[in-house]
Design a protein around this motif. Structure first.
Motif, PDB file in Angstrom:
ATOM      1  N   GLU A   1       0.830  -1.214   0.000  1.00 12.45           N
ATOM      2  CA  GLU A   1       0.000   0.000   0.000  1.00 12.45           C
ATOM      3  C   GLU A   1       0.862   1.262   0.000  1.00 12.45           C
ATOM      4  OE1 GLU A   1      -2.977   0.138   2.981  1.00 12.45           O
ATOM      5  OE2 GLU A   1      -3.853  -1.804   2.467  1.00 12.45           O
ATOM      6  N   GLY A   2       1.953   1.232   0.766  1.00 12.51           N
ATOM      7  CA  GLY A   2       2.830   2.399   0.822  1.00 12.51           C
ATOM      8  C   GLY A   2       3.445   2.728  -0.519  1.00 12.51           C
ATOM      9  N   VAL A   3       3.766   1.690  -1.307  1.00 12.70           N
ATOM     10  CA  VAL A   3       4.331   1.907  -2.638  1.00 12.70           C
ATOM     11  C   VAL A   3       3.268   2.501  -3.556  1.00 12.70           C
ATOM     12  CG1 VAL A   3       5.295   0.764  -4.673  1.00 12.70           C
ATOM     13  CG2 VAL A   3       6.067   0.101  -2.385  1.00 12.70           C
ATOM     14  N   TRP A   4       2.042   1.945  -3.504  1.00 11.68           N
ATOM     15  CA  TRP A   4       0.966   2.498  -4.322  1.00 11.68           C
ATOM     16  C   TRP A   4       0.733   3.967  -3.993  1.00 11.68           C
ATOM     17  CZ3 TRP A   4      -0.430   0.990  -8.712  1.00 11.68           C
ATOM     18  CH2 TRP A   4      -0.595  -0.351  -9.045  1.00 11.68           C
ATOM     19  N   LYS A   5       0.779   4.292  -2.707  1.00 11.24           N
ATOM     20  CA  LYS A   5       0.541   5.681  -2.295  1.00 11.24           C
ATOM     21  C   LYS A   5       1.589   6.612  -2.896  1.00 11.24           C
ATOM     22  CE  LYS A   5      -0.199   8.565   1.794  1.00 11.24           C
ATOM     23  NZ  LYS A   5      -0.219   8.610   3.290  1.00 11.24           N
ATOM     24  N   GLU A   6       2.853   6.193  -2.855  1.00 17.04           N
ATOM     25  CA  GLU A   6       3.927   7.010  -3.435  1.00 17.04           C
ATOM     26  C   GLU A   6       3.733   7.182  -4.943  1.00 17.04           C
ATOM     27  OE1 GLU A   6       6.703   8.600  -2.137  1.00 17.04           O
ATOM     28  OE2 GLU A   6       5.803   8.244  -0.163  1.00 17.04           O
ATOM     29  N   ILE A   7       3.358   6.094  -5.611  1.00 16.23           N
ATOM     30  CA  ILE A   7       3.169   6.143  -7.065  1.00 16.23           C
ATOM     31  C   ILE A   7       2.064   7.140  -7.423  1.00 16.23           C
ATOM     32  CG2 ILE A   7       2.377   4.824  -9.065  1.00 16.23           C
ATOM     33  CD1 ILE A   7       3.696   2.345  -7.760  1.00 16.23           C
ATOM     34  N   GLU A   8       0.958   7.065  -6.700  1.00 14.43           N
ATOM     35  CA  GLU A   8      -0.178   7.942  -6.998  1.00 14.43           C
ATOM     36  C   GLU A   8       0.132   9.397  -6.663  1.00 14.43           C
ATOM     37  OE1 GLU A   8      -4.305   6.292  -6.462  1.00 14.43           O
ATOM     38  OE2 GLU A   8      -3.225   4.925  -5.127  1.00 14.43           O
ATOM     39  N   GLU A   9       0.754   9.622  -5.507  1.00 12.98           N
ATOM     40  CA  GLU A   9       1.050  10.995  -5.102  1.00 12.98           C
ATOM     41  C   GLU A   9       2.045  11.663  -6.041  1.00 12.98           C
ATOM     42  OE1 GLU A   9       2.313  10.957  -1.056  1.00 12.98           O
ATOM     43  OE2 GLU A   9       0.273  10.709  -0.243  1.00 12.98           O
ATOM     44  N   ARG A  10       3.041  10.900  -6.493  1.00 10.79           N
ATOM     45  CA  ARG A  10       4.069  11.463  -7.370  1.00 10.79           C
ATOM     46  C   ARG A  10       3.675  11.397  -8.848  1.00 10.79           C
ATOM     47  NH1 ARG A  10       9.969   9.406  -5.117  1.00 10.79           N
ATOM     48  NH2 ARG A  10       9.494   9.378  -2.886  1.00 10.79           N
ATOM     49  N   LYS A  11       2.562  10.689  -9.134  1.00 11.28           N
ATOM     50  CA  LYS A  11       2.132  10.444 -10.514  1.00 11.28           C
ATOM     51  C   LYS A  11       3.274   9.845 -11.341  1.00 11.28           C
ATOM     52  CE  LYS A  11      -1.925  13.267 -11.316  1.00 11.28           C
ATOM     53  NZ  LYS A  11      -2.606  14.190 -12.247  1.00 11.28           N
ATOM     54  N   ILE A  12       3.901   8.828 -10.782  1.00  9.28           N
ATOM     55  CA  ILE A  12       4.977   8.127 -11.497  1.00  9.28           C
ATOM     56  C   ILE A  12       4.356   7.268 -12.583  1.00  9.28           C
ATOM     57  CG2 ILE A  12       6.845   6.441 -11.287  1.00  9.28           C
ATOM     58  CD1 ILE A  12       7.134   7.311  -8.358  1.00  9.28           C
ATOM     59  N   PRO A  13       4.727   7.444 -13.842  1.00  7.96           N
ATOM     60  CA  PRO A  13       4.161   6.612 -14.912  1.00  7.96           C
ATOM     61  C   PRO A  13       4.383   5.128 -14.627  1.00  7.96           C
ATOM     62  CG  PRO A  13       5.384   8.450 -15.833  1.00  7.96           C
ATOM     63  CD  PRO A  13       5.670   8.441 -14.361  1.00  7.96           C
ATOM     64  N   LEU A  14       3.339   4.334 -14.877  1.00  9.22           N
ATOM     65  CA  LEU A  14       3.388   2.911 -14.540  1.00  9.22           C
ATOM     66  C   LEU A  14       2.835   2.087 -15.684  1.00  9.22           C
ATOM     67  CD1 LEU A  14       2.605   1.185 -11.213  1.00  9.22           C
ATOM     68  CD2 LEU A  14       1.326   0.458 -13.237  1.00  9.22           C
ATOM     69  N   LEU A  15       3.498   0.975 -15.964  1.00 12.02           N
ATOM     70  CA  LEU A  15       3.052   0.018 -16.977  1.00 12.02           C
ATOM     71  C   LEU A  15       2.918  -1.347 -16.329  1.00 12.02           C
ATOM     72  CD1 LEU A  15       2.499  -0.911 -19.920  1.00 12.02           C
ATOM     73  CD2 LEU A  15       4.981  -1.212 -20.174  1.00 12.02           C
ATOM     74  N   GLY A  16       1.727  -1.936 -16.406  1.00  9.34           N
ATOM     75  CA  GLY A  16       1.513  -3.289 -15.903  1.00  9.34           C
ATOM     76  C   GLY A  16       1.492  -4.267 -17.054  1.00  9.34           C
ATOM     77  N   ILE A  17       2.295  -5.332 -16.963  1.00  8.95           N
ATOM     78  CA  ILE A  17       2.389  -6.337 -18.018  1.00  8.95           C
ATOM     79  C   ILE A  17       1.771  -7.646 -17.530  1.00  8.95           C
ATOM     80  CG2 ILE A  17       3.976  -7.736 -19.405  1.00  8.95           C
ATOM     81  CD1 ILE A  17       5.928  -5.381 -19.368  1.00  8.95           C
ATOM     82  N   CYS A  18       0.775  -8.163 -18.245  1.00 10.75           N
ATOM     83  CA  CYS A  18       0.124  -9.441 -17.935  1.00 10.75           C
ATOM     84  C   CYS A  18      -0.430  -9.414 -16.500  1.00 10.75           C
ATOM     85  CB  CYS A  18       1.096 -10.588 -18.166  1.00 10.75           C
ATOM     86  SG  CYS A  18       0.288 -12.205 -18.285  1.00 10.75           S
ATOM     87  N   TYR A  19       0.174 -10.148 -15.559  1.00  8.79           N
ATOM     88  CA  TYR A  19      -0.286 -10.085 -14.178  1.00  8.79           C
ATOM     89  C   TYR A  19      -0.237  -8.645 -13.675  1.00  8.79           C
ATOM     90  CZ  TYR A  19      -0.686 -11.129  -9.174  1.00  8.79           C
ATOM     91  OH  TYR A  19      -1.100 -11.164  -7.864  1.00  8.79           O
ATOM     92  N   GLY A  20       0.727  -7.872 -14.147  1.00 10.57           N
ATOM     93  CA  GLY A  20       0.836  -6.476 -13.734  1.00 10.57           C
ATOM     94  C   GLY A  20      -0.390  -5.673 -14.109  1.00 10.57           C
ATOM     95  N   MET A  21      -0.991  -5.948 -15.289  1.00 14.00           N
ATOM     96  CA  MET A  21      -2.231  -5.276 -15.660  1.00 14.00           C
ATOM     97  C   MET A  21      -3.366  -5.731 -14.762  1.00 14.00           C
ATOM     98  SD  MET A  21      -4.285  -5.092 -19.302  1.00 14.00           S
ATOM     99  CE  MET A  21      -5.338  -6.526 -19.178  1.00 14.00           C
ATOM    100  N   GLN A  22      -3.379  -7.022 -14.431  1.00 14.81           N
ATOM    101  CA  GLN A  22      -4.419  -7.536 -13.555  1.00 14.81           C
ATOM    102  C   GLN A  22      -4.289  -6.973 -12.139  1.00 14.81           C
ATOM    103  OE1 GLN A  22      -4.171 -11.805 -14.039  1.00 14.81           O
ATOM    104  NE2 GLN A  22      -4.424 -11.657 -16.260  1.00 14.81           N
ATOM    105  N   GLU A  23      -3.056  -6.680 -11.723  1.00 16.86           N
ATOM    106  CA  GLU A  23      -2.846  -6.018 -10.441  1.00 16.86           C
ATOM    107  C   GLU A  23      -3.452  -4.617 -10.465  1.00 16.86           C
ATOM    108  OE1 GLU A  23      -0.892  -5.183  -6.551  1.00 16.86           O
ATOM    109  OE2 GLU A  23      -1.970  -6.806  -7.560  1.00 16.86           O
TER     110      GLU A  23
END
Length: 565
Positions: free
Chosen positions: A93-115
């Motif tokens: 959860e802490g990592v997700w919070k940092e990603i959202e707050e900083r608007k770090i571009p993210l790419l989910g591949i296969c399971y990553g998209m499902q995440e």
């Protein structure tokens, strides 16, 4: 290995923190390391972390000595789990919070998209039929969810073009490997591509700078995969394509001088292979003769190898190198041993004993104390240690200096731990090391001992040395050596009947093994022309006393391994 050594091995060099990077979070996919390889091929620096990485570990800056890392983009890898399984791994959860707050571009591949779907309200469920292999993606043109200013992520204002798929055809082939699929798009996302089996194989949310794809762009079976990764890393993330080996060398040398200090000494074992040669030259350029290299001749090296390594490393590259000739010591302990695991352990244990003795002798002779150990760890070794799945099952024991006993209390220096094999070669070229050293095929620590099936004797070593030298010479002369990942001869524990002249022979059988590979995790046998195979056979049988039959190994990895033992 001591606690201190283990701690050192887990640390990334300080310059890795200062360099902007794309972080790859590994969910246990067999392809995770390929994502890193593709980005490195684009000259973009990236590192691989476990998907369970904490906010503190990923972003750093939690202690006085740990500088914040410049994470400018994140990729979530594929994985074997179902995202809805209670035991499935998830990003903290802490990592997700940092990603959202900083608007770090993210790419989910296969399971990553499902995440992504799992976190943001989409629905993932089993496919009607599992999709594995080639599929055709069709780009869709649904209305997009755009940022407040009405433009897309690339500023074009064209709602119908996803920046992730920019420049790709409207239909293109990809590689699929999944049993689940996205049934409902997450809140705020739109679908931008589908297949006949799945409507949502590419999704995006431009406001949050998040993309997801069901297929694997990192594998060679996805022809436009590298273009897609370039779109994400360069056009969306804005990563600089400045991962240059000459710069890396300068950064390492500056770092090691600070770490070792003006009077510190470093010791290390070298084999003459590309990894140890590049590491030793780097260390020599950094601290000169305060680096003490040791080459141990265990009696199972290739023909004239010790002499050649001494010339290349000591005479040509200026490395402070001493050779320990311990053939009799090793071979006497291998007498009567046929089990390959026992061979490896005997050689590894004896090597450690000799290395400790030599280290003590160096310190006594020079009145110095070595606090640091140079080790040629490569990035694939690091990937094994940080992978979500952890180290893979032990197929065979690997001979490595990392097994030095706790009593030595040495701090590790690993200049190559951020590099893949091809990058090590690129670094070697940048350092001006000769091509023979840079392009030398890998050679196992136990040497010919594990290429002699059965008992290792001085006579059998000599036979194999001669045969191996002929095969390598033919590959070099025919121009095939550089095209092959690894080539060698195996001496089999069988004999066959032959005819030479007017007499009957009953002698050894040998087998040539040549493989094509880039990562050494998978490999295919090399399709060597028959005329070259014929010359090898003729020369080996006629010139090597003791061999009357030569075979060629046409098995791939998997199911076979590259080495026979």
């Amino acid at each position: 290995m001591t606690t201190e050594q283990q701690h050192q091995q887990q640390q990334h060099p300080s310059h890795a923190h200062a360099r902007a990077q794309i972080a790859i979070l590994d969910f246990g996919s067999q392809y995770s390391h390929l994502i890193a390889r593709r980005l490195r091929e684009l000259h973009i620096f990236c590192e691989l972390y476990s998907c369970l990485v904490t906010k503190e570990e990923l972003f750093g800056g939690t202690t006085e000595d740990d500088h914040p890392k410049q994470i400018i983009g994140i990729i979530l890898s594929g994985g074997p789990n179902s995202v809805y399984d209670p035991k499935a791994p998830h990003v903290a959860e802490g990592v997700w919070k940092e990603i959202e707050e900083r608007k770090i571009p993210l790419l989910g591949i296969c399971y990553g998209m499902q995440e992504l779907a799992h976190v943001f309200g989409g629905k993932v469920a089993p496919c009607e039929k599992r999709e594995y292999g080639k599929a055709t993606v069709v780009v869709t043109t649904a209305p997009s969810t755009t940022p407040d200013d009405g433009t897309t992520a690339d500023g074009s204002g064209d709602d119908d073009v996803s920046p992730l798929l920019a420049g790709l055809p409207n239909e293109f082939d990809v590689w699929m490997s999944h049993g689940d699929k996205l049934h409902e798009v997450p809140t705020g996302f739109r679908a931008v591509a589908g297949t006949s089996n799945a409507s949502y194989v590419a999704i995006e949310n431009l406001s949050t700078q998040m993309w997801g794809i069901q297929f694997h762009p990192e594998v060679t079976h996805s022809p436009f995969g590298k273009d897609l990764l370039r779109n994400f890393a360069v056009n969306i993330v804005g990563a600089k394509q400045d991962w240059i080996m000459s710069d890396y060398a300068q950064e390492f040398m500056q770092d090691v001088r600070m770490k070792v200090g003006e009077h510190g000494h470093v010791i290390g074992a070298v084999s003459g292979g590309v990894d140890s040669t590049v590491a030793a030259v780097l260390m020599t350029r950094a601290i000169g003769h305060r680096f003490h290299a040791i080459l141990v001749d265990n009696g199972c090296l290739r023909k004239d190898e010790a002499t050649q390594v001494l010339k290349r490393m000591r005479d040509d590259c200026g490395v402070n190198l001493r050779c320990v000739y311990a053939q009799d010591r090793f071979l006497s302990q291998l007498k009567g041993v046929t089990d390959p695991e026992v061979k490896r352990k005997i050689i590894g244990g004896t090597f450690i004993d000799i290395f400790q003795e030599e280290a003590k002798m160096i310190e006594e002779e020079n009145g110095i104390h070595c606090d640091f150990l140079l080790q040629g760890t490569l990035y694939p070794d690091v990937i094994e240690s940080v992978s979500y799945k952890g180290p893979s099952a032990t197929i065979k024991t690997h001979h490595n200096v990392g097994g030095l006993p706790a009593s030595m209390k040495l701090k590790l220096i690993e200049p190559l731990r951020e590099l893949f094999k091809d990058e090590v070669r690129e670094l070697g070229i940048a350092l001006g090391i000769d091509e023979v050293s840079v392009w030398r095929h890998p050679f196992p620590g136990p040497g010919l001992a594990i290429r002699i099936l059965g008992e290792v004797t001085p006579e059998r070593v000599a036979i194999l040395q001669e045969a191996d030298a002929i095969v390598i010479e033919e590959l070099v002369n025919s121009g095939h050596y550089r095209k092959i990942g690894q080539a060698f001869v195996v001496l089999l524990p069988v004999k066959s009947v032959g005819v030479m002249g007017d007499g009957r022979t009953y002698e050894n059988v040998a087998c040539v093994r040549c493989v094509e590979t880039t990562d050494y995790m998978t490999a295919d046998f090399y399709h060597l022309p028959h005329d070259i195979l014929g010359r090898m056979s003729s020369r080996v049988i006629n010139e090597v006393v003791g061999i009357n039959r030569l075979c060629y190994d046409i098995s791939s990895k998997p199911p076979a391994t590259i080495e026979w033992e």
